[in-house]
Design a protein around this motif. Structure first.
Motif, PDB file in Angstrom:
ATOM      1  N   UNK A 135       0.847  -1.188   0.000  1.00  0.00           N
ATOM      2  CA  UNK A 135       0.000   0.000   0.000  1.00  0.00           C
ATOM      3  C   UNK A 135       0.886   1.242   0.000  1.00  0.00           C
ATOM      4  N   UNK A 136       0.633   2.155  -0.939  1.00  0.00           N
ATOM      5  CA  UNK A 136       1.369   3.413  -0.982  1.00  0.00           C
ATOM      6  C   UNK A 136       0.740   4.385   0.003  1.00  0.00           C
ATOM      7  N   UNK A 137       1.503   4.804   0.986  1.00  0.00           N
ATOM      8  CA  UNK A 137       0.996   5.699   2.018  1.00  0.00           C
ATOM      9  C   UNK A 137       1.316   7.160   1.667  1.00  0.00           C
ATOM     10  N   UNK A 138       0.567   8.099   2.215  1.00  0.00           N
ATOM     11  CA  UNK A 138       0.908   9.516   2.010  1.00  0.00           C
ATOM     12  C   UNK A 138       2.359   9.783   2.405  1.00  0.00           C
ATOM     13  N   UNK A 139       3.011  10.640   1.671  1.00  0.00           N
ATOM     14  CA  UNK A 139       4.451  10.845   1.859  1.00  0.00           C
ATOM     15  C   UNK A 139       4.803  11.331   3.258  1.00  0.00           C
ATOM     16  N   UNK A 140       3.915  12.064   3.896  1.00  0.00           N
ATOM     17  CA  UNK A 140       4.245  12.659   5.193  1.00  0.00           C
ATOM     18  C   UNK A 140       3.596  11.925   6.363  1.00  0.00           C
ATOM     19  N   UNK A 141       3.133  10.688   6.150  1.00  0.00           N
ATOM     20  CA  UNK A 141       2.449   9.981   7.247  1.00  0.00           C
ATOM     21  C   UNK A 141       3.418   9.745   8.402  1.00  0.00           C
ATOM     22  N   UNK A 142       2.873   9.836   9.634  1.00  0.00           N
ATOM     23  CA  UNK A 142       3.721   9.712  10.811  1.00  0.00           C
ATOM     24  C   UNK A 142       2.839   9.504  12.037  1.00  0.00           C
ATOM     25  N   UNK A 143       3.463   9.104  13.140  1.00  0.00           N
ATOM     26  CA  UNK A 143       2.725   8.930  14.384  1.00  0.00           C
ATOM     27  C   UNK A 143       3.676   9.119  15.556  1.00  0.00           C
ATOM     28  N   UNK A 144       3.086   9.353  16.725  1.00  0.00           N
ATOM     29  CA  UNK A 144       3.843   9.324  17.973  1.00  0.00           C
ATOM     30  C   UNK A 144       3.270   8.204  18.830  1.00  0.00           C
ATOM     31  N   UNK A 155      -5.023  12.729  13.884  1.00  0.00           N
ATOM     32  CA  UNK A 155      -4.907  14.181  14.039  1.00  0.00           C
ATOM     33  C   UNK A 155      -5.099  14.949  12.747  1.00  0.00           C
ATOM     34  N   UNK A 156      -5.222  14.225  11.622  1.00  0.00           N
ATOM     35  CA  UNK A 156      -5.270  14.883  10.326  1.00  0.00           C
ATOM     36  C   UNK A 156      -3.873  15.114   9.788  1.00  0.00           C
ATOM     37  N   UNK A 157      -3.778  15.409   8.499  1.00  0.00           N
ATOM     38  CA  UNK A 157      -2.463  15.613   7.903  1.00  0.00           C
ATOM     39  C   UNK A 157      -1.621  14.364   7.925  1.00  0.00           C
ATOM     40  N   UNK A 158      -2.278  13.184   7.882  1.00  0.00           N
ATOM     41  CA  UNK A 158      -1.612  11.869   7.879  1.00  0.00           C
ATOM     42  C   UNK A 158      -0.824  11.607   9.162  1.00  0.00           C
ATOM     43  N   UNK A 159      -1.250  12.226  10.266  1.00  0.00           N
ATOM     44  CA  UNK A 159      -0.556  12.056  11.547  1.00  0.00           C
ATOM     45  C   UNK A 159      -1.486  11.438  12.581  1.00  0.00           C
ATOM     46  N   UNK A 160      -0.922  10.589  13.441  1.00  0.00           N
ATOM     47  CA  UNK A 160      -1.677   9.957  14.519  1.00  0.00           C
ATOM     48  C   UNK A 160      -0.909  10.045  15.828  1.00  0.00           C
ATOM     49  N   UNK A 161      -1.677   9.996  16.912  1.00  0.00           N
ATOM     50  CA  UNK A 161      -1.088   9.813  18.242  1.00  0.00           C
ATOM     51  C   UNK A 161      -1.597   8.475  18.774  1.00  0.00           C
ATOM     52  N   UNK A 162      -0.679   7.542  18.980  1.00  0.00           N
ATOM     53  CA  UNK A 162      -1.047   6.207  19.441  1.00  0.00           C
ATOM     54  C   UNK A 162      -0.690   6.083  20.919  1.00  0.00           C
ATOM     55  N   UNK A 209      -3.450   3.903   9.016  1.00  0.00           N
ATOM     56  CA  UNK A 209      -3.498   3.816   7.554  1.00  0.00           C
ATOM     57  C   UNK A 209      -4.913   4.105   7.049  1.00  0.00           C
ATOM     58  N   UNK A 210      -5.904   3.548   7.701  1.00  0.00           N
ATOM     59  CA  UNK A 210      -7.303   3.759   7.298  1.00  0.00           C
ATOM     60  C   UNK A 210      -7.645   5.244   7.258  1.00  0.00           C
ATOM     61  N   UNK A 211      -7.353   5.938   8.337  1.00  0.00           N
ATOM     62  CA  UNK A 211      -7.670   7.360   8.391  1.00  0.00           C
ATOM     63  C   UNK A 211      -6.854   8.175   7.398  1.00  0.00           C
ATOM     64  N   UNK A 239      -5.637   7.182   4.509  1.00  0.00           N
ATOM     65  CA  UNK A 239      -6.119   6.951   3.150  1.00  0.00           C
ATOM     66  C   UNK A 239      -7.477   7.616   2.920  1.00  0.00           C
ATOM     67  N   UNK A 240      -8.342   7.589   3.928  1.00  0.00           N
ATOM     68  CA  UNK A 240      -9.625   8.278   3.786  1.00  0.00           C
ATOM     69  C   UNK A 240      -9.418   9.778   3.597  1.00  0.00           C
ATOM     70  N   UNK A 241      -8.528  10.344   4.390  1.00  0.00           N
ATOM     71  CA  UNK A 241      -8.254  11.779   4.265  1.00  0.00           C
ATOM     72  C   UNK A 241      -7.714  12.102   2.876  1.00  0.00           C
ATOM     73  N   UNK A 242      -6.752  11.299   2.422  1.00  0.00           N
ATOM     74  CA  UNK A 242      -6.137  11.559   1.125  1.00  0.00           C
ATOM     75  C   UNK A 242      -7.149  11.398  -0.010  1.00  0.00           C
ATOM     76  N   UNK A 243      -7.906  10.295   0.016  1.00  0.00           N
ATOM     77  CA  UNK A 243      -8.814   9.970  -1.087  1.00  0.00           C
ATOM     78  C   UNK A 243     -10.005  10.908  -1.168  1.00  0.00           C
ATOM     79  N   UNK A 244     -10.611  11.178  -0.034  1.00  0.00           N
ATOM     80  CA  UNK A 244     -11.876  11.911  -0.053  1.00  0.00           C
ATOM     81  C   UNK A 244     -11.723  13.394   0.271  1.00  0.00           C
ATOM     82  N   UNK A 245     -11.007  13.718   1.334  1.00  0.00           N
ATOM     83  CA  UNK A 245     -10.942  15.117   1.768  1.00  0.00           C
ATOM     84  C   UNK A 245      -9.986  15.907   0.880  1.00  0.00           C
TER      85      UNK A 245
END
Length: 436
Positions: A207-216, A232-239, A266-268, A270-276
């Motif tokens: 799966x090709x992920x957004x270039x700036x995806x990241x998490x803490x 958090x949006x912008x391909x970022x998550x807080x886990x 990844x789900x969030x 891809x949804x952000x990238x595809x739809x928003x």
């Protein structure tokens, strides 16, 4: 003019003005659209989130919309009226006939109808309406769970009993066996980092992920859950991982896949990238927790564990990488894997227990006793699980039933399961669409 008068009455009855309501397309009035309805939907969900903390799991739309929601003081009854009006607007789109929409727009309308319906059901619950466990699950998540008699799980307990013979109750024997696989606190960070890195490596091969995806990643306590992804949006998550209870080596893999790759993060993303980002479909900028979206999210996150580590690969990774990092003995890794496979077959037992508990048919002590017996958790863990059930109620169906429904759907689509998974994670597919 009837539509104008109706909308005016709705506004007066609600004693508030929704910032995005528009009239439907009667002569002389601007026509309604999916885009306008989607904006109204986002405002509705944000306003419900002000009524029920935690209802909005993620939001990354316009900041001014969130500020407007914080300024609202609507009651559940008023929000129910708004949900009903949204439903009528969606129904009115039939005026031009489904053939006037593209397949993507037809699915978009279905998605909005299902999610407005779930929002209305949640508002009715907040207003005091009581539903049975199965009715509630169907109203919120779009699928009805089967509630099996607990006795039907006894053969699985018998298999586990044969796997782990000895003194004491079966729960005590399972707890004692699993105690050899607890990750020491001072090695937890290293083990989790390694597990998540492997989950990511296996995901990005397909799966090709957004270039700036990241998490803490952080470790917390005093939570009803074992792990949580805050997108958090912008391909970022807080886990966040709950470290109050022992974390076993297999849970490091489970959490890494479920919360991150190819799960919630990844789900969030891809949804952000595809739809928003690409389509400007604002409804996907908000994630209401008690909605059909959660059935797909939790089900795909759990299936993602099997997808990333098929067959014996999870056991091999534990034995060869995680056990040494945790300083544990890998000699009984295969037996541990057998126990995990058997325990998985008990997953739906808690639906029946939750049904009895939430309906008031059993006392708290009995609910904990049944959880101990049928989930093979010690008393402290069973007590925490009951706390989760108290908090999230029928949400629990999204894990085991969600995984099974997603898995069956993915495997029906053809041999390239990763490609199908990416399609699912980038779509507005509903639980009803996954059923055979």
């Amino acid at each position: 003019m009837r539509a104008f008068l109706f909308s005016l009455l709705m506004l007066v009855g609600a004693c508030t003005t929704a910032p995005d309501d528009v009239t439907t397309g009667h002569p002389g009035v601007a026509p309604d659209s999916l885009g306008a309805i989607a904006e109204s939907y986002v405002h509705l969900i944000l306003d419900i989130g002000e009524l029920e903390p935690g209802y909005v799991d993620a939001y990354y739309g316009p900041a001014e919309w969130q500020a407007a929601a914080k300024a609202e003081t609507e009651t559940a009854a008023q929000l129910i009226q708004r949900a009903a009006y949204l439903s009528s607007r969606l129904a009115d789109l039939d005026r031009n006939g489904p053939s006037a929409m593209t397949p993507a727009e037809i699915q978009r309308r279905k998605y909005l109808i299902a999610h407005v319906s779930a929002a209305s059901a949640r508002l009715r619950m907040l207003s005091g309406e009581k539903m049975s466990f199965a009715d509630e699950a169907e109203a919120l998540f779009g699928i009805r769970p089967e509630l099996r008699p607990l006795e039907s799980f006894d053969p699985v307990l018998a298999e586990i009993d044969a796997l782990l013979p000895g003194e004491g109750t079966l729960t005590e024997r399972v707890t004692a066996f699993k105690s050899h696989y607890v990750i020491p606190a001072d090695r937890l960070q290293a083990v989790m980092d390694a597990a998540i890195a492997e989950c990511r490596a296996r995901t990005v091969r397909h799966i090709t992920l957004p270039a700036n995806e990241r998490f803490t990643l952080s470790f917390v306590g005093d939570k009803p859950w074992s792990g949580y992804n805050y997108y958090l949006g912008g391909a970022a998550s807080r886990i966040e991982i709950n470290a109050d209870f022992p974390i076993y080596t297999e849970r490091a893999i489970d959490l890494g896949c479920h919360e991150a790759y190819p799960g919630h993060h990844v789900y969030n993303a891809l949804l952000e990238q595809t739809f928003v980002r690409e389509r400007g479909w604002v409804e996907m900028s908000v994630y209401p927790l008690f909605s059909p979206m959660s059935f797909v999210a939790e089900g795909s996150a759990n299936y993602g564990i099997d997808l990333a580590f098929p067959g014996e690969e999870g056991t091999a990774f534990e034995r060869d990488v995680l056990f040494p990092l945790a300083g544990l003995d890998p000699s009984t890794a295969d037996k541990k894997a057998q126990l995990g496979a058997l325990t998985r077959r008990l997953a739906r037992a808690e639906y029946t227990i939750a049904d009895d508990w939430l309906a008031g048919r059993i006392e708290r002590a009995e609910a904990i006793r049944r959880l101990m017996k049928y989930t093979l958790a010690d008393e402290a863990k069973a007590t925490q699980r009951l706390r989760f059930i108290d908090t999230y109620r029928s949400y629990i169906i999204n894990y085991g039933l969600g995984r099974d429904v997603v898995q069956a759907w993915v495997e029906r689509q053809g041999p390239d399961r990763w490609e199908t998974m990416e399609t699912l994670l980038s779509s507005q597919i509903l639980p009803a669409d996954l059923a055979p």
